[in-house]
Motif scaffolding. Structure first.
Motif, short mmCIF file in Angstrom:
data_model
loop_
_atom_site.label_atom_id
_atom_site.label_comp_id
_atom_site.label_asym_id
_atom_site.label_seq_id
_atom_site.Cartn_x
_atom_site.Cartn_y
_atom_site.Cartn_z
N VAL A 190 -8.11 6.85 -4.07
CA VAL A 190 -8.35 5.61 -3.20
C VAL A 190 -7.19 5.03 -2.94
O VAL A 190 -6.40 4.58 -3.90
N LEU A 191 -6.92 4.58 -1.67
CA LEU A 191 -5.65 3.92 -1.25
C LEU A 191 -6.15 2.62 -0.44
O LEU A 191 -6.76 2.86 0.75
N PHE A 192 -6.02 1.50 -0.88
CA PHE A 192 -6.27 0.49 0.03
C PHE A 192 -5.14 -0.36 0.19
O PHE A 192 -4.12 -0.62 -0.58
N GLU A 193 -4.83 -0.93 1.42
CA GLU A 193 -3.62 -1.38 2.00
C GLU A 193 -4.10 -2.72 2.41
O GLU A 193 -4.97 -3.19 2.71
N GLY A 194 -2.90 -3.85 2.29
CA GLY A 194 -2.98 -5.00 2.61
C GLY A 194 -2.22 -5.49 3.83
O GLY A 194 -1.84 -6.72 4.18
N GLU A 195 -1.72 -4.55 4.76
CA GLU A 195 -1.15 -4.86 5.91
C GLU A 195 -1.36 -4.31 7.31
O GLU A 195 -0.68 -4.10 8.39
N GLU A 196 -2.57 -3.70 7.15
CA GLU A 196 -2.90 -2.92 8.43
C GLU A 196 -2.99 -3.67 9.41
O GLU A 196 -2.51 -3.22 10.88
N GLU A 197 -3.38 -4.86 9.45
CA GLU A 197 -3.46 -5.88 10.72
C GLU A 197 -2.24 -6.38 11.07
O GLU A 197 -2.12 -7.12 11.88
N ARG B 93 -0.09 -1.82 -6.76
CA ARG B 93 0.98 -1.24 -6.80
C ARG B 93 1.96 -2.12 -5.80
O ARG B 93 1.70 -2.52 -4.60
N ARG B 94 3.16 -2.52 -6.40
CA ARG B 94 4.02 -3.58 -5.46
C ARG B 94 4.74 -2.66 -4.34
O ARG B 94 4.87 -1.52 -4.33
N THR B 95 4.84 -3.53 -3.19
CA THR B 95 5.63 -2.94 -2.01
C THR B 95 6.62 -4.45 -1.58
O THR B 95 6.59 -5.44 -2.23
N SER C 144 4.80 -1.56 5.19
CA SER C 144 5.16 -1.11 3.99
C SER C 144 4.78 0.20 3.59
O SER C 144 4.96 0.92 2.68
N LEU C 145 3.95 0.79 4.46
CA LEU C 145 3.21 2.13 4.38
C LEU C 145 3.78 3.36 4.35
O LEU C 145 3.86 4.14 3.53
N GLU C 146 4.96 3.13 5.33
CA GLU C 146 5.67 4.48 5.38
C GLU C 146 6.59 4.71 3.94
O GLU C 146 6.42 5.96 3.39
N PRO C 147 6.98 3.74 3.62
CA PRO C 147 8.02 3.90 2.33
C PRO C 147 7.13 4.12 0.98
O PRO C 147 7.29 5.21 0.34
#
Ligand code: BES
Length: 462
Positions: free
Chosen positions: A154-161, A62-64, A166-169
């Protein structure tokens, strides 16, 4: 054989394949902080979506505005709680590269002197190896039972570090889709290699970068020396005065909201046998550097910090150059605890920096995130279920621990989706996350997979 025993046996026999899949994942250079690796982040997201879908958790990328999210669902129609599993596929930069024994993106198994095996690669522990413990548990479950024991998102994110911009939006836009009864997070540590743990406290984080600008160009340090303000000196003073000689942080109102732990909790920690010699000895240090009147565990779990993560300005090349630079920079992070307010800390820091900047200089700020600390509800039923599952797997009671690190999403889950989190991870203190030669113990990977199968089973039984 009971169903869970069959699932566990399947996990054991799948282990080599599980490891091969993890190695494929570890080879992808998904460094979120560096724009040069944007395509690698895409590749890691695509890889995960394919993998989840193959397992039976229909997933899409999913795009952010930043790196993509991966979201997957498995609807079982079963009555148990609907859980959301979260992990992150991005990794920290690898520098200083010369301190790695081998290529950080060429994973390998190293057998240590005591015969134990570790997986060495960037992201092996933080967080690719950890998130794969869940994926592989789901895989074995599906293979044995034809379905999962409860509904899973399942939610995998690519900006945790990189502070999760982009997570909040994304959570706001997809609130209905992502709101579940409970979040499961695998991004924390065990107490030690034999004792599992559930993290019940995480520190928050305020990240700030500053640029101090002085003269309109770099200057000759003889011609202008003393007369022209040197921005390196300005920044050095800002850094030096942020803590006093007792290690106390000097920002106005900084300690508002810091809560002392109840004595029974600190007494329990005293029994864990952690000493400064042990904790610091492993990294070649001996003397705790924080507030002088606080114990080591207080310093790393329950007290706030102010750290300078980087500082630069002026000539860095070989030899000498007699120059006064036009500007200087520094990156700060503050770890927050209790009810400290991230916005107030950010404002207080900025006021402090402005007050230390000479009137003919200027300062620019940029934020790298502002998240509060987190305390989980000790009476949450899922905590008891998680403890039971972990005890079944490891044969010892799980410790309830604090974590010095931060996982911003956990706070967002609570405030934005009304969802508690169960933080179970299989990292170890010596994993060298964010450092050269990061590793993940093979035993942690294997028993981590087994643990998740048991946790899912336990949660399904209610
Ligand atoms: N896995 C870590 C959190 C952690 C740190 C767990 C230490 C166990 C021990 C997580 O991925 C992490 O590193 N988070 C960052 C977040 C920050 C960039 C907002 C951190 O704590 O620095």
């Amino acid at each position: 054989m009971s169903r869970i025993d069959q699932v566990l046996a399947r996990i054991d026999s799948n282990l080599d394949d599980s490891l091969n899949r993890l190695f494929d994942f570890l080879k992808i250079k998904s460094i979120s902080a560096d724009p040069d690796f944007q395509e690698d982040c895409e590749a890691a997201a695509n890889w995960l979506a394919r993998e989840l879908t193959e397992v039976g958790i229909a997933a899409s990328v999913r795009r952010t505005d930043g790196h993509p999210m991966v979201v997957g669902h498995r609807k079982t129609g079963k009555p148990g709680p609907h859980v959301l599993f979260y992990g992150h596929y991005d990794v920290q930069p690898v520098d200083p590269l010369e301190l790695w024994d081998t290529d950080p993106f060429e994973p390998r198994i190293v057998t240590r002197e005591d015969g134990s095996k570790v997986i060495v690669a960037r992201g092996s522990a933080d967080d690719k190896g950890q998130l794969m413990t869940f994926v592989e548990a789901a895989r074995a479950y599906m293979e044995i039972a034809g379905d999962l024991p409860l509904d899973i998102t399942v939610l995998f994110e690519g900006e945790e570090e990189s502070g999760s911009p982009s997570l909040e939006p994304f959570l706001i836009e997809n609130k209905d889709e992502l709101s579940c009864d409970l979040a499961l997070v695998c991004d924390t540590n065990m107490w030690d290699e034999d004792t599992p743990a559930i993290a019940v406290m995480l520190r928050g984080l305020v990240g700030e970068e500053i640029t101090v600008k002085a003269a309109s160009r770099d200057l000759h340090s003889g011609y202008y020396g003393s007369a022209a303000t040197n921005p390196n000196h300005v920044i050095a003073k800002i850094i030096a005065d942020i803590r006093d000689e007792n290690g106390t942080i000097t920002l106005d109102g900084f300690y508002d909201g810091v809560i002392d732990m109840p004595q029974d909790v600190t007494r329990m920690w005293d029994t864990l046998g952690m000493t400064a010699e042990k904790f610091l000895g492993e990294i070649g240090l001996a003397v705790p550097g924080g507030e002088k009147d606080r114990t080591l565990l207080e310093q790393i779990w329950t007290r706030p910090t102010a750290e300078v993560n980087g500082m630069w300005g002026g000539y860095q090349g070989a030899g000498s150059k007699t120059v006064i630079p036009a500007e200087a920079h520094a990156k700060f992070t503050f770890r927050l605890v209790g009810d400290q307010d991230p916005q107030k800390i950010q404002a207080s820091f900025r006021d402090y920096v402005r007050s230390k900047t000479p009137q003919d200089c200027s300062v620019e700020f940029s934020s790298h995130g502002a998240n509060p600390a987190l305390r989980l509800d000790f009476d949450m039923p899922a905590l008891a279920q998680g403890k039971k599952a972990l005890q079944d797997e490891w044969g010892v009671e799980a410790a309830l621990i604090g974590m010095g690190g931060s996982i911003p999403v956990v706070g967002d889950f609570k405030t934005m989706l009304g969802m508690d989190s169960l933080l179970i991870g299989f990292g170890l203190a010596d994993d060298q996350i964010h450092s050269p030669n990061e590793k993940y113990n093979l035993k942690c990977f294997h028993k981590g997979i087994r643990s998740w199968a048991r946790v899912l089973d336990e949660l399904a039984q209610g």
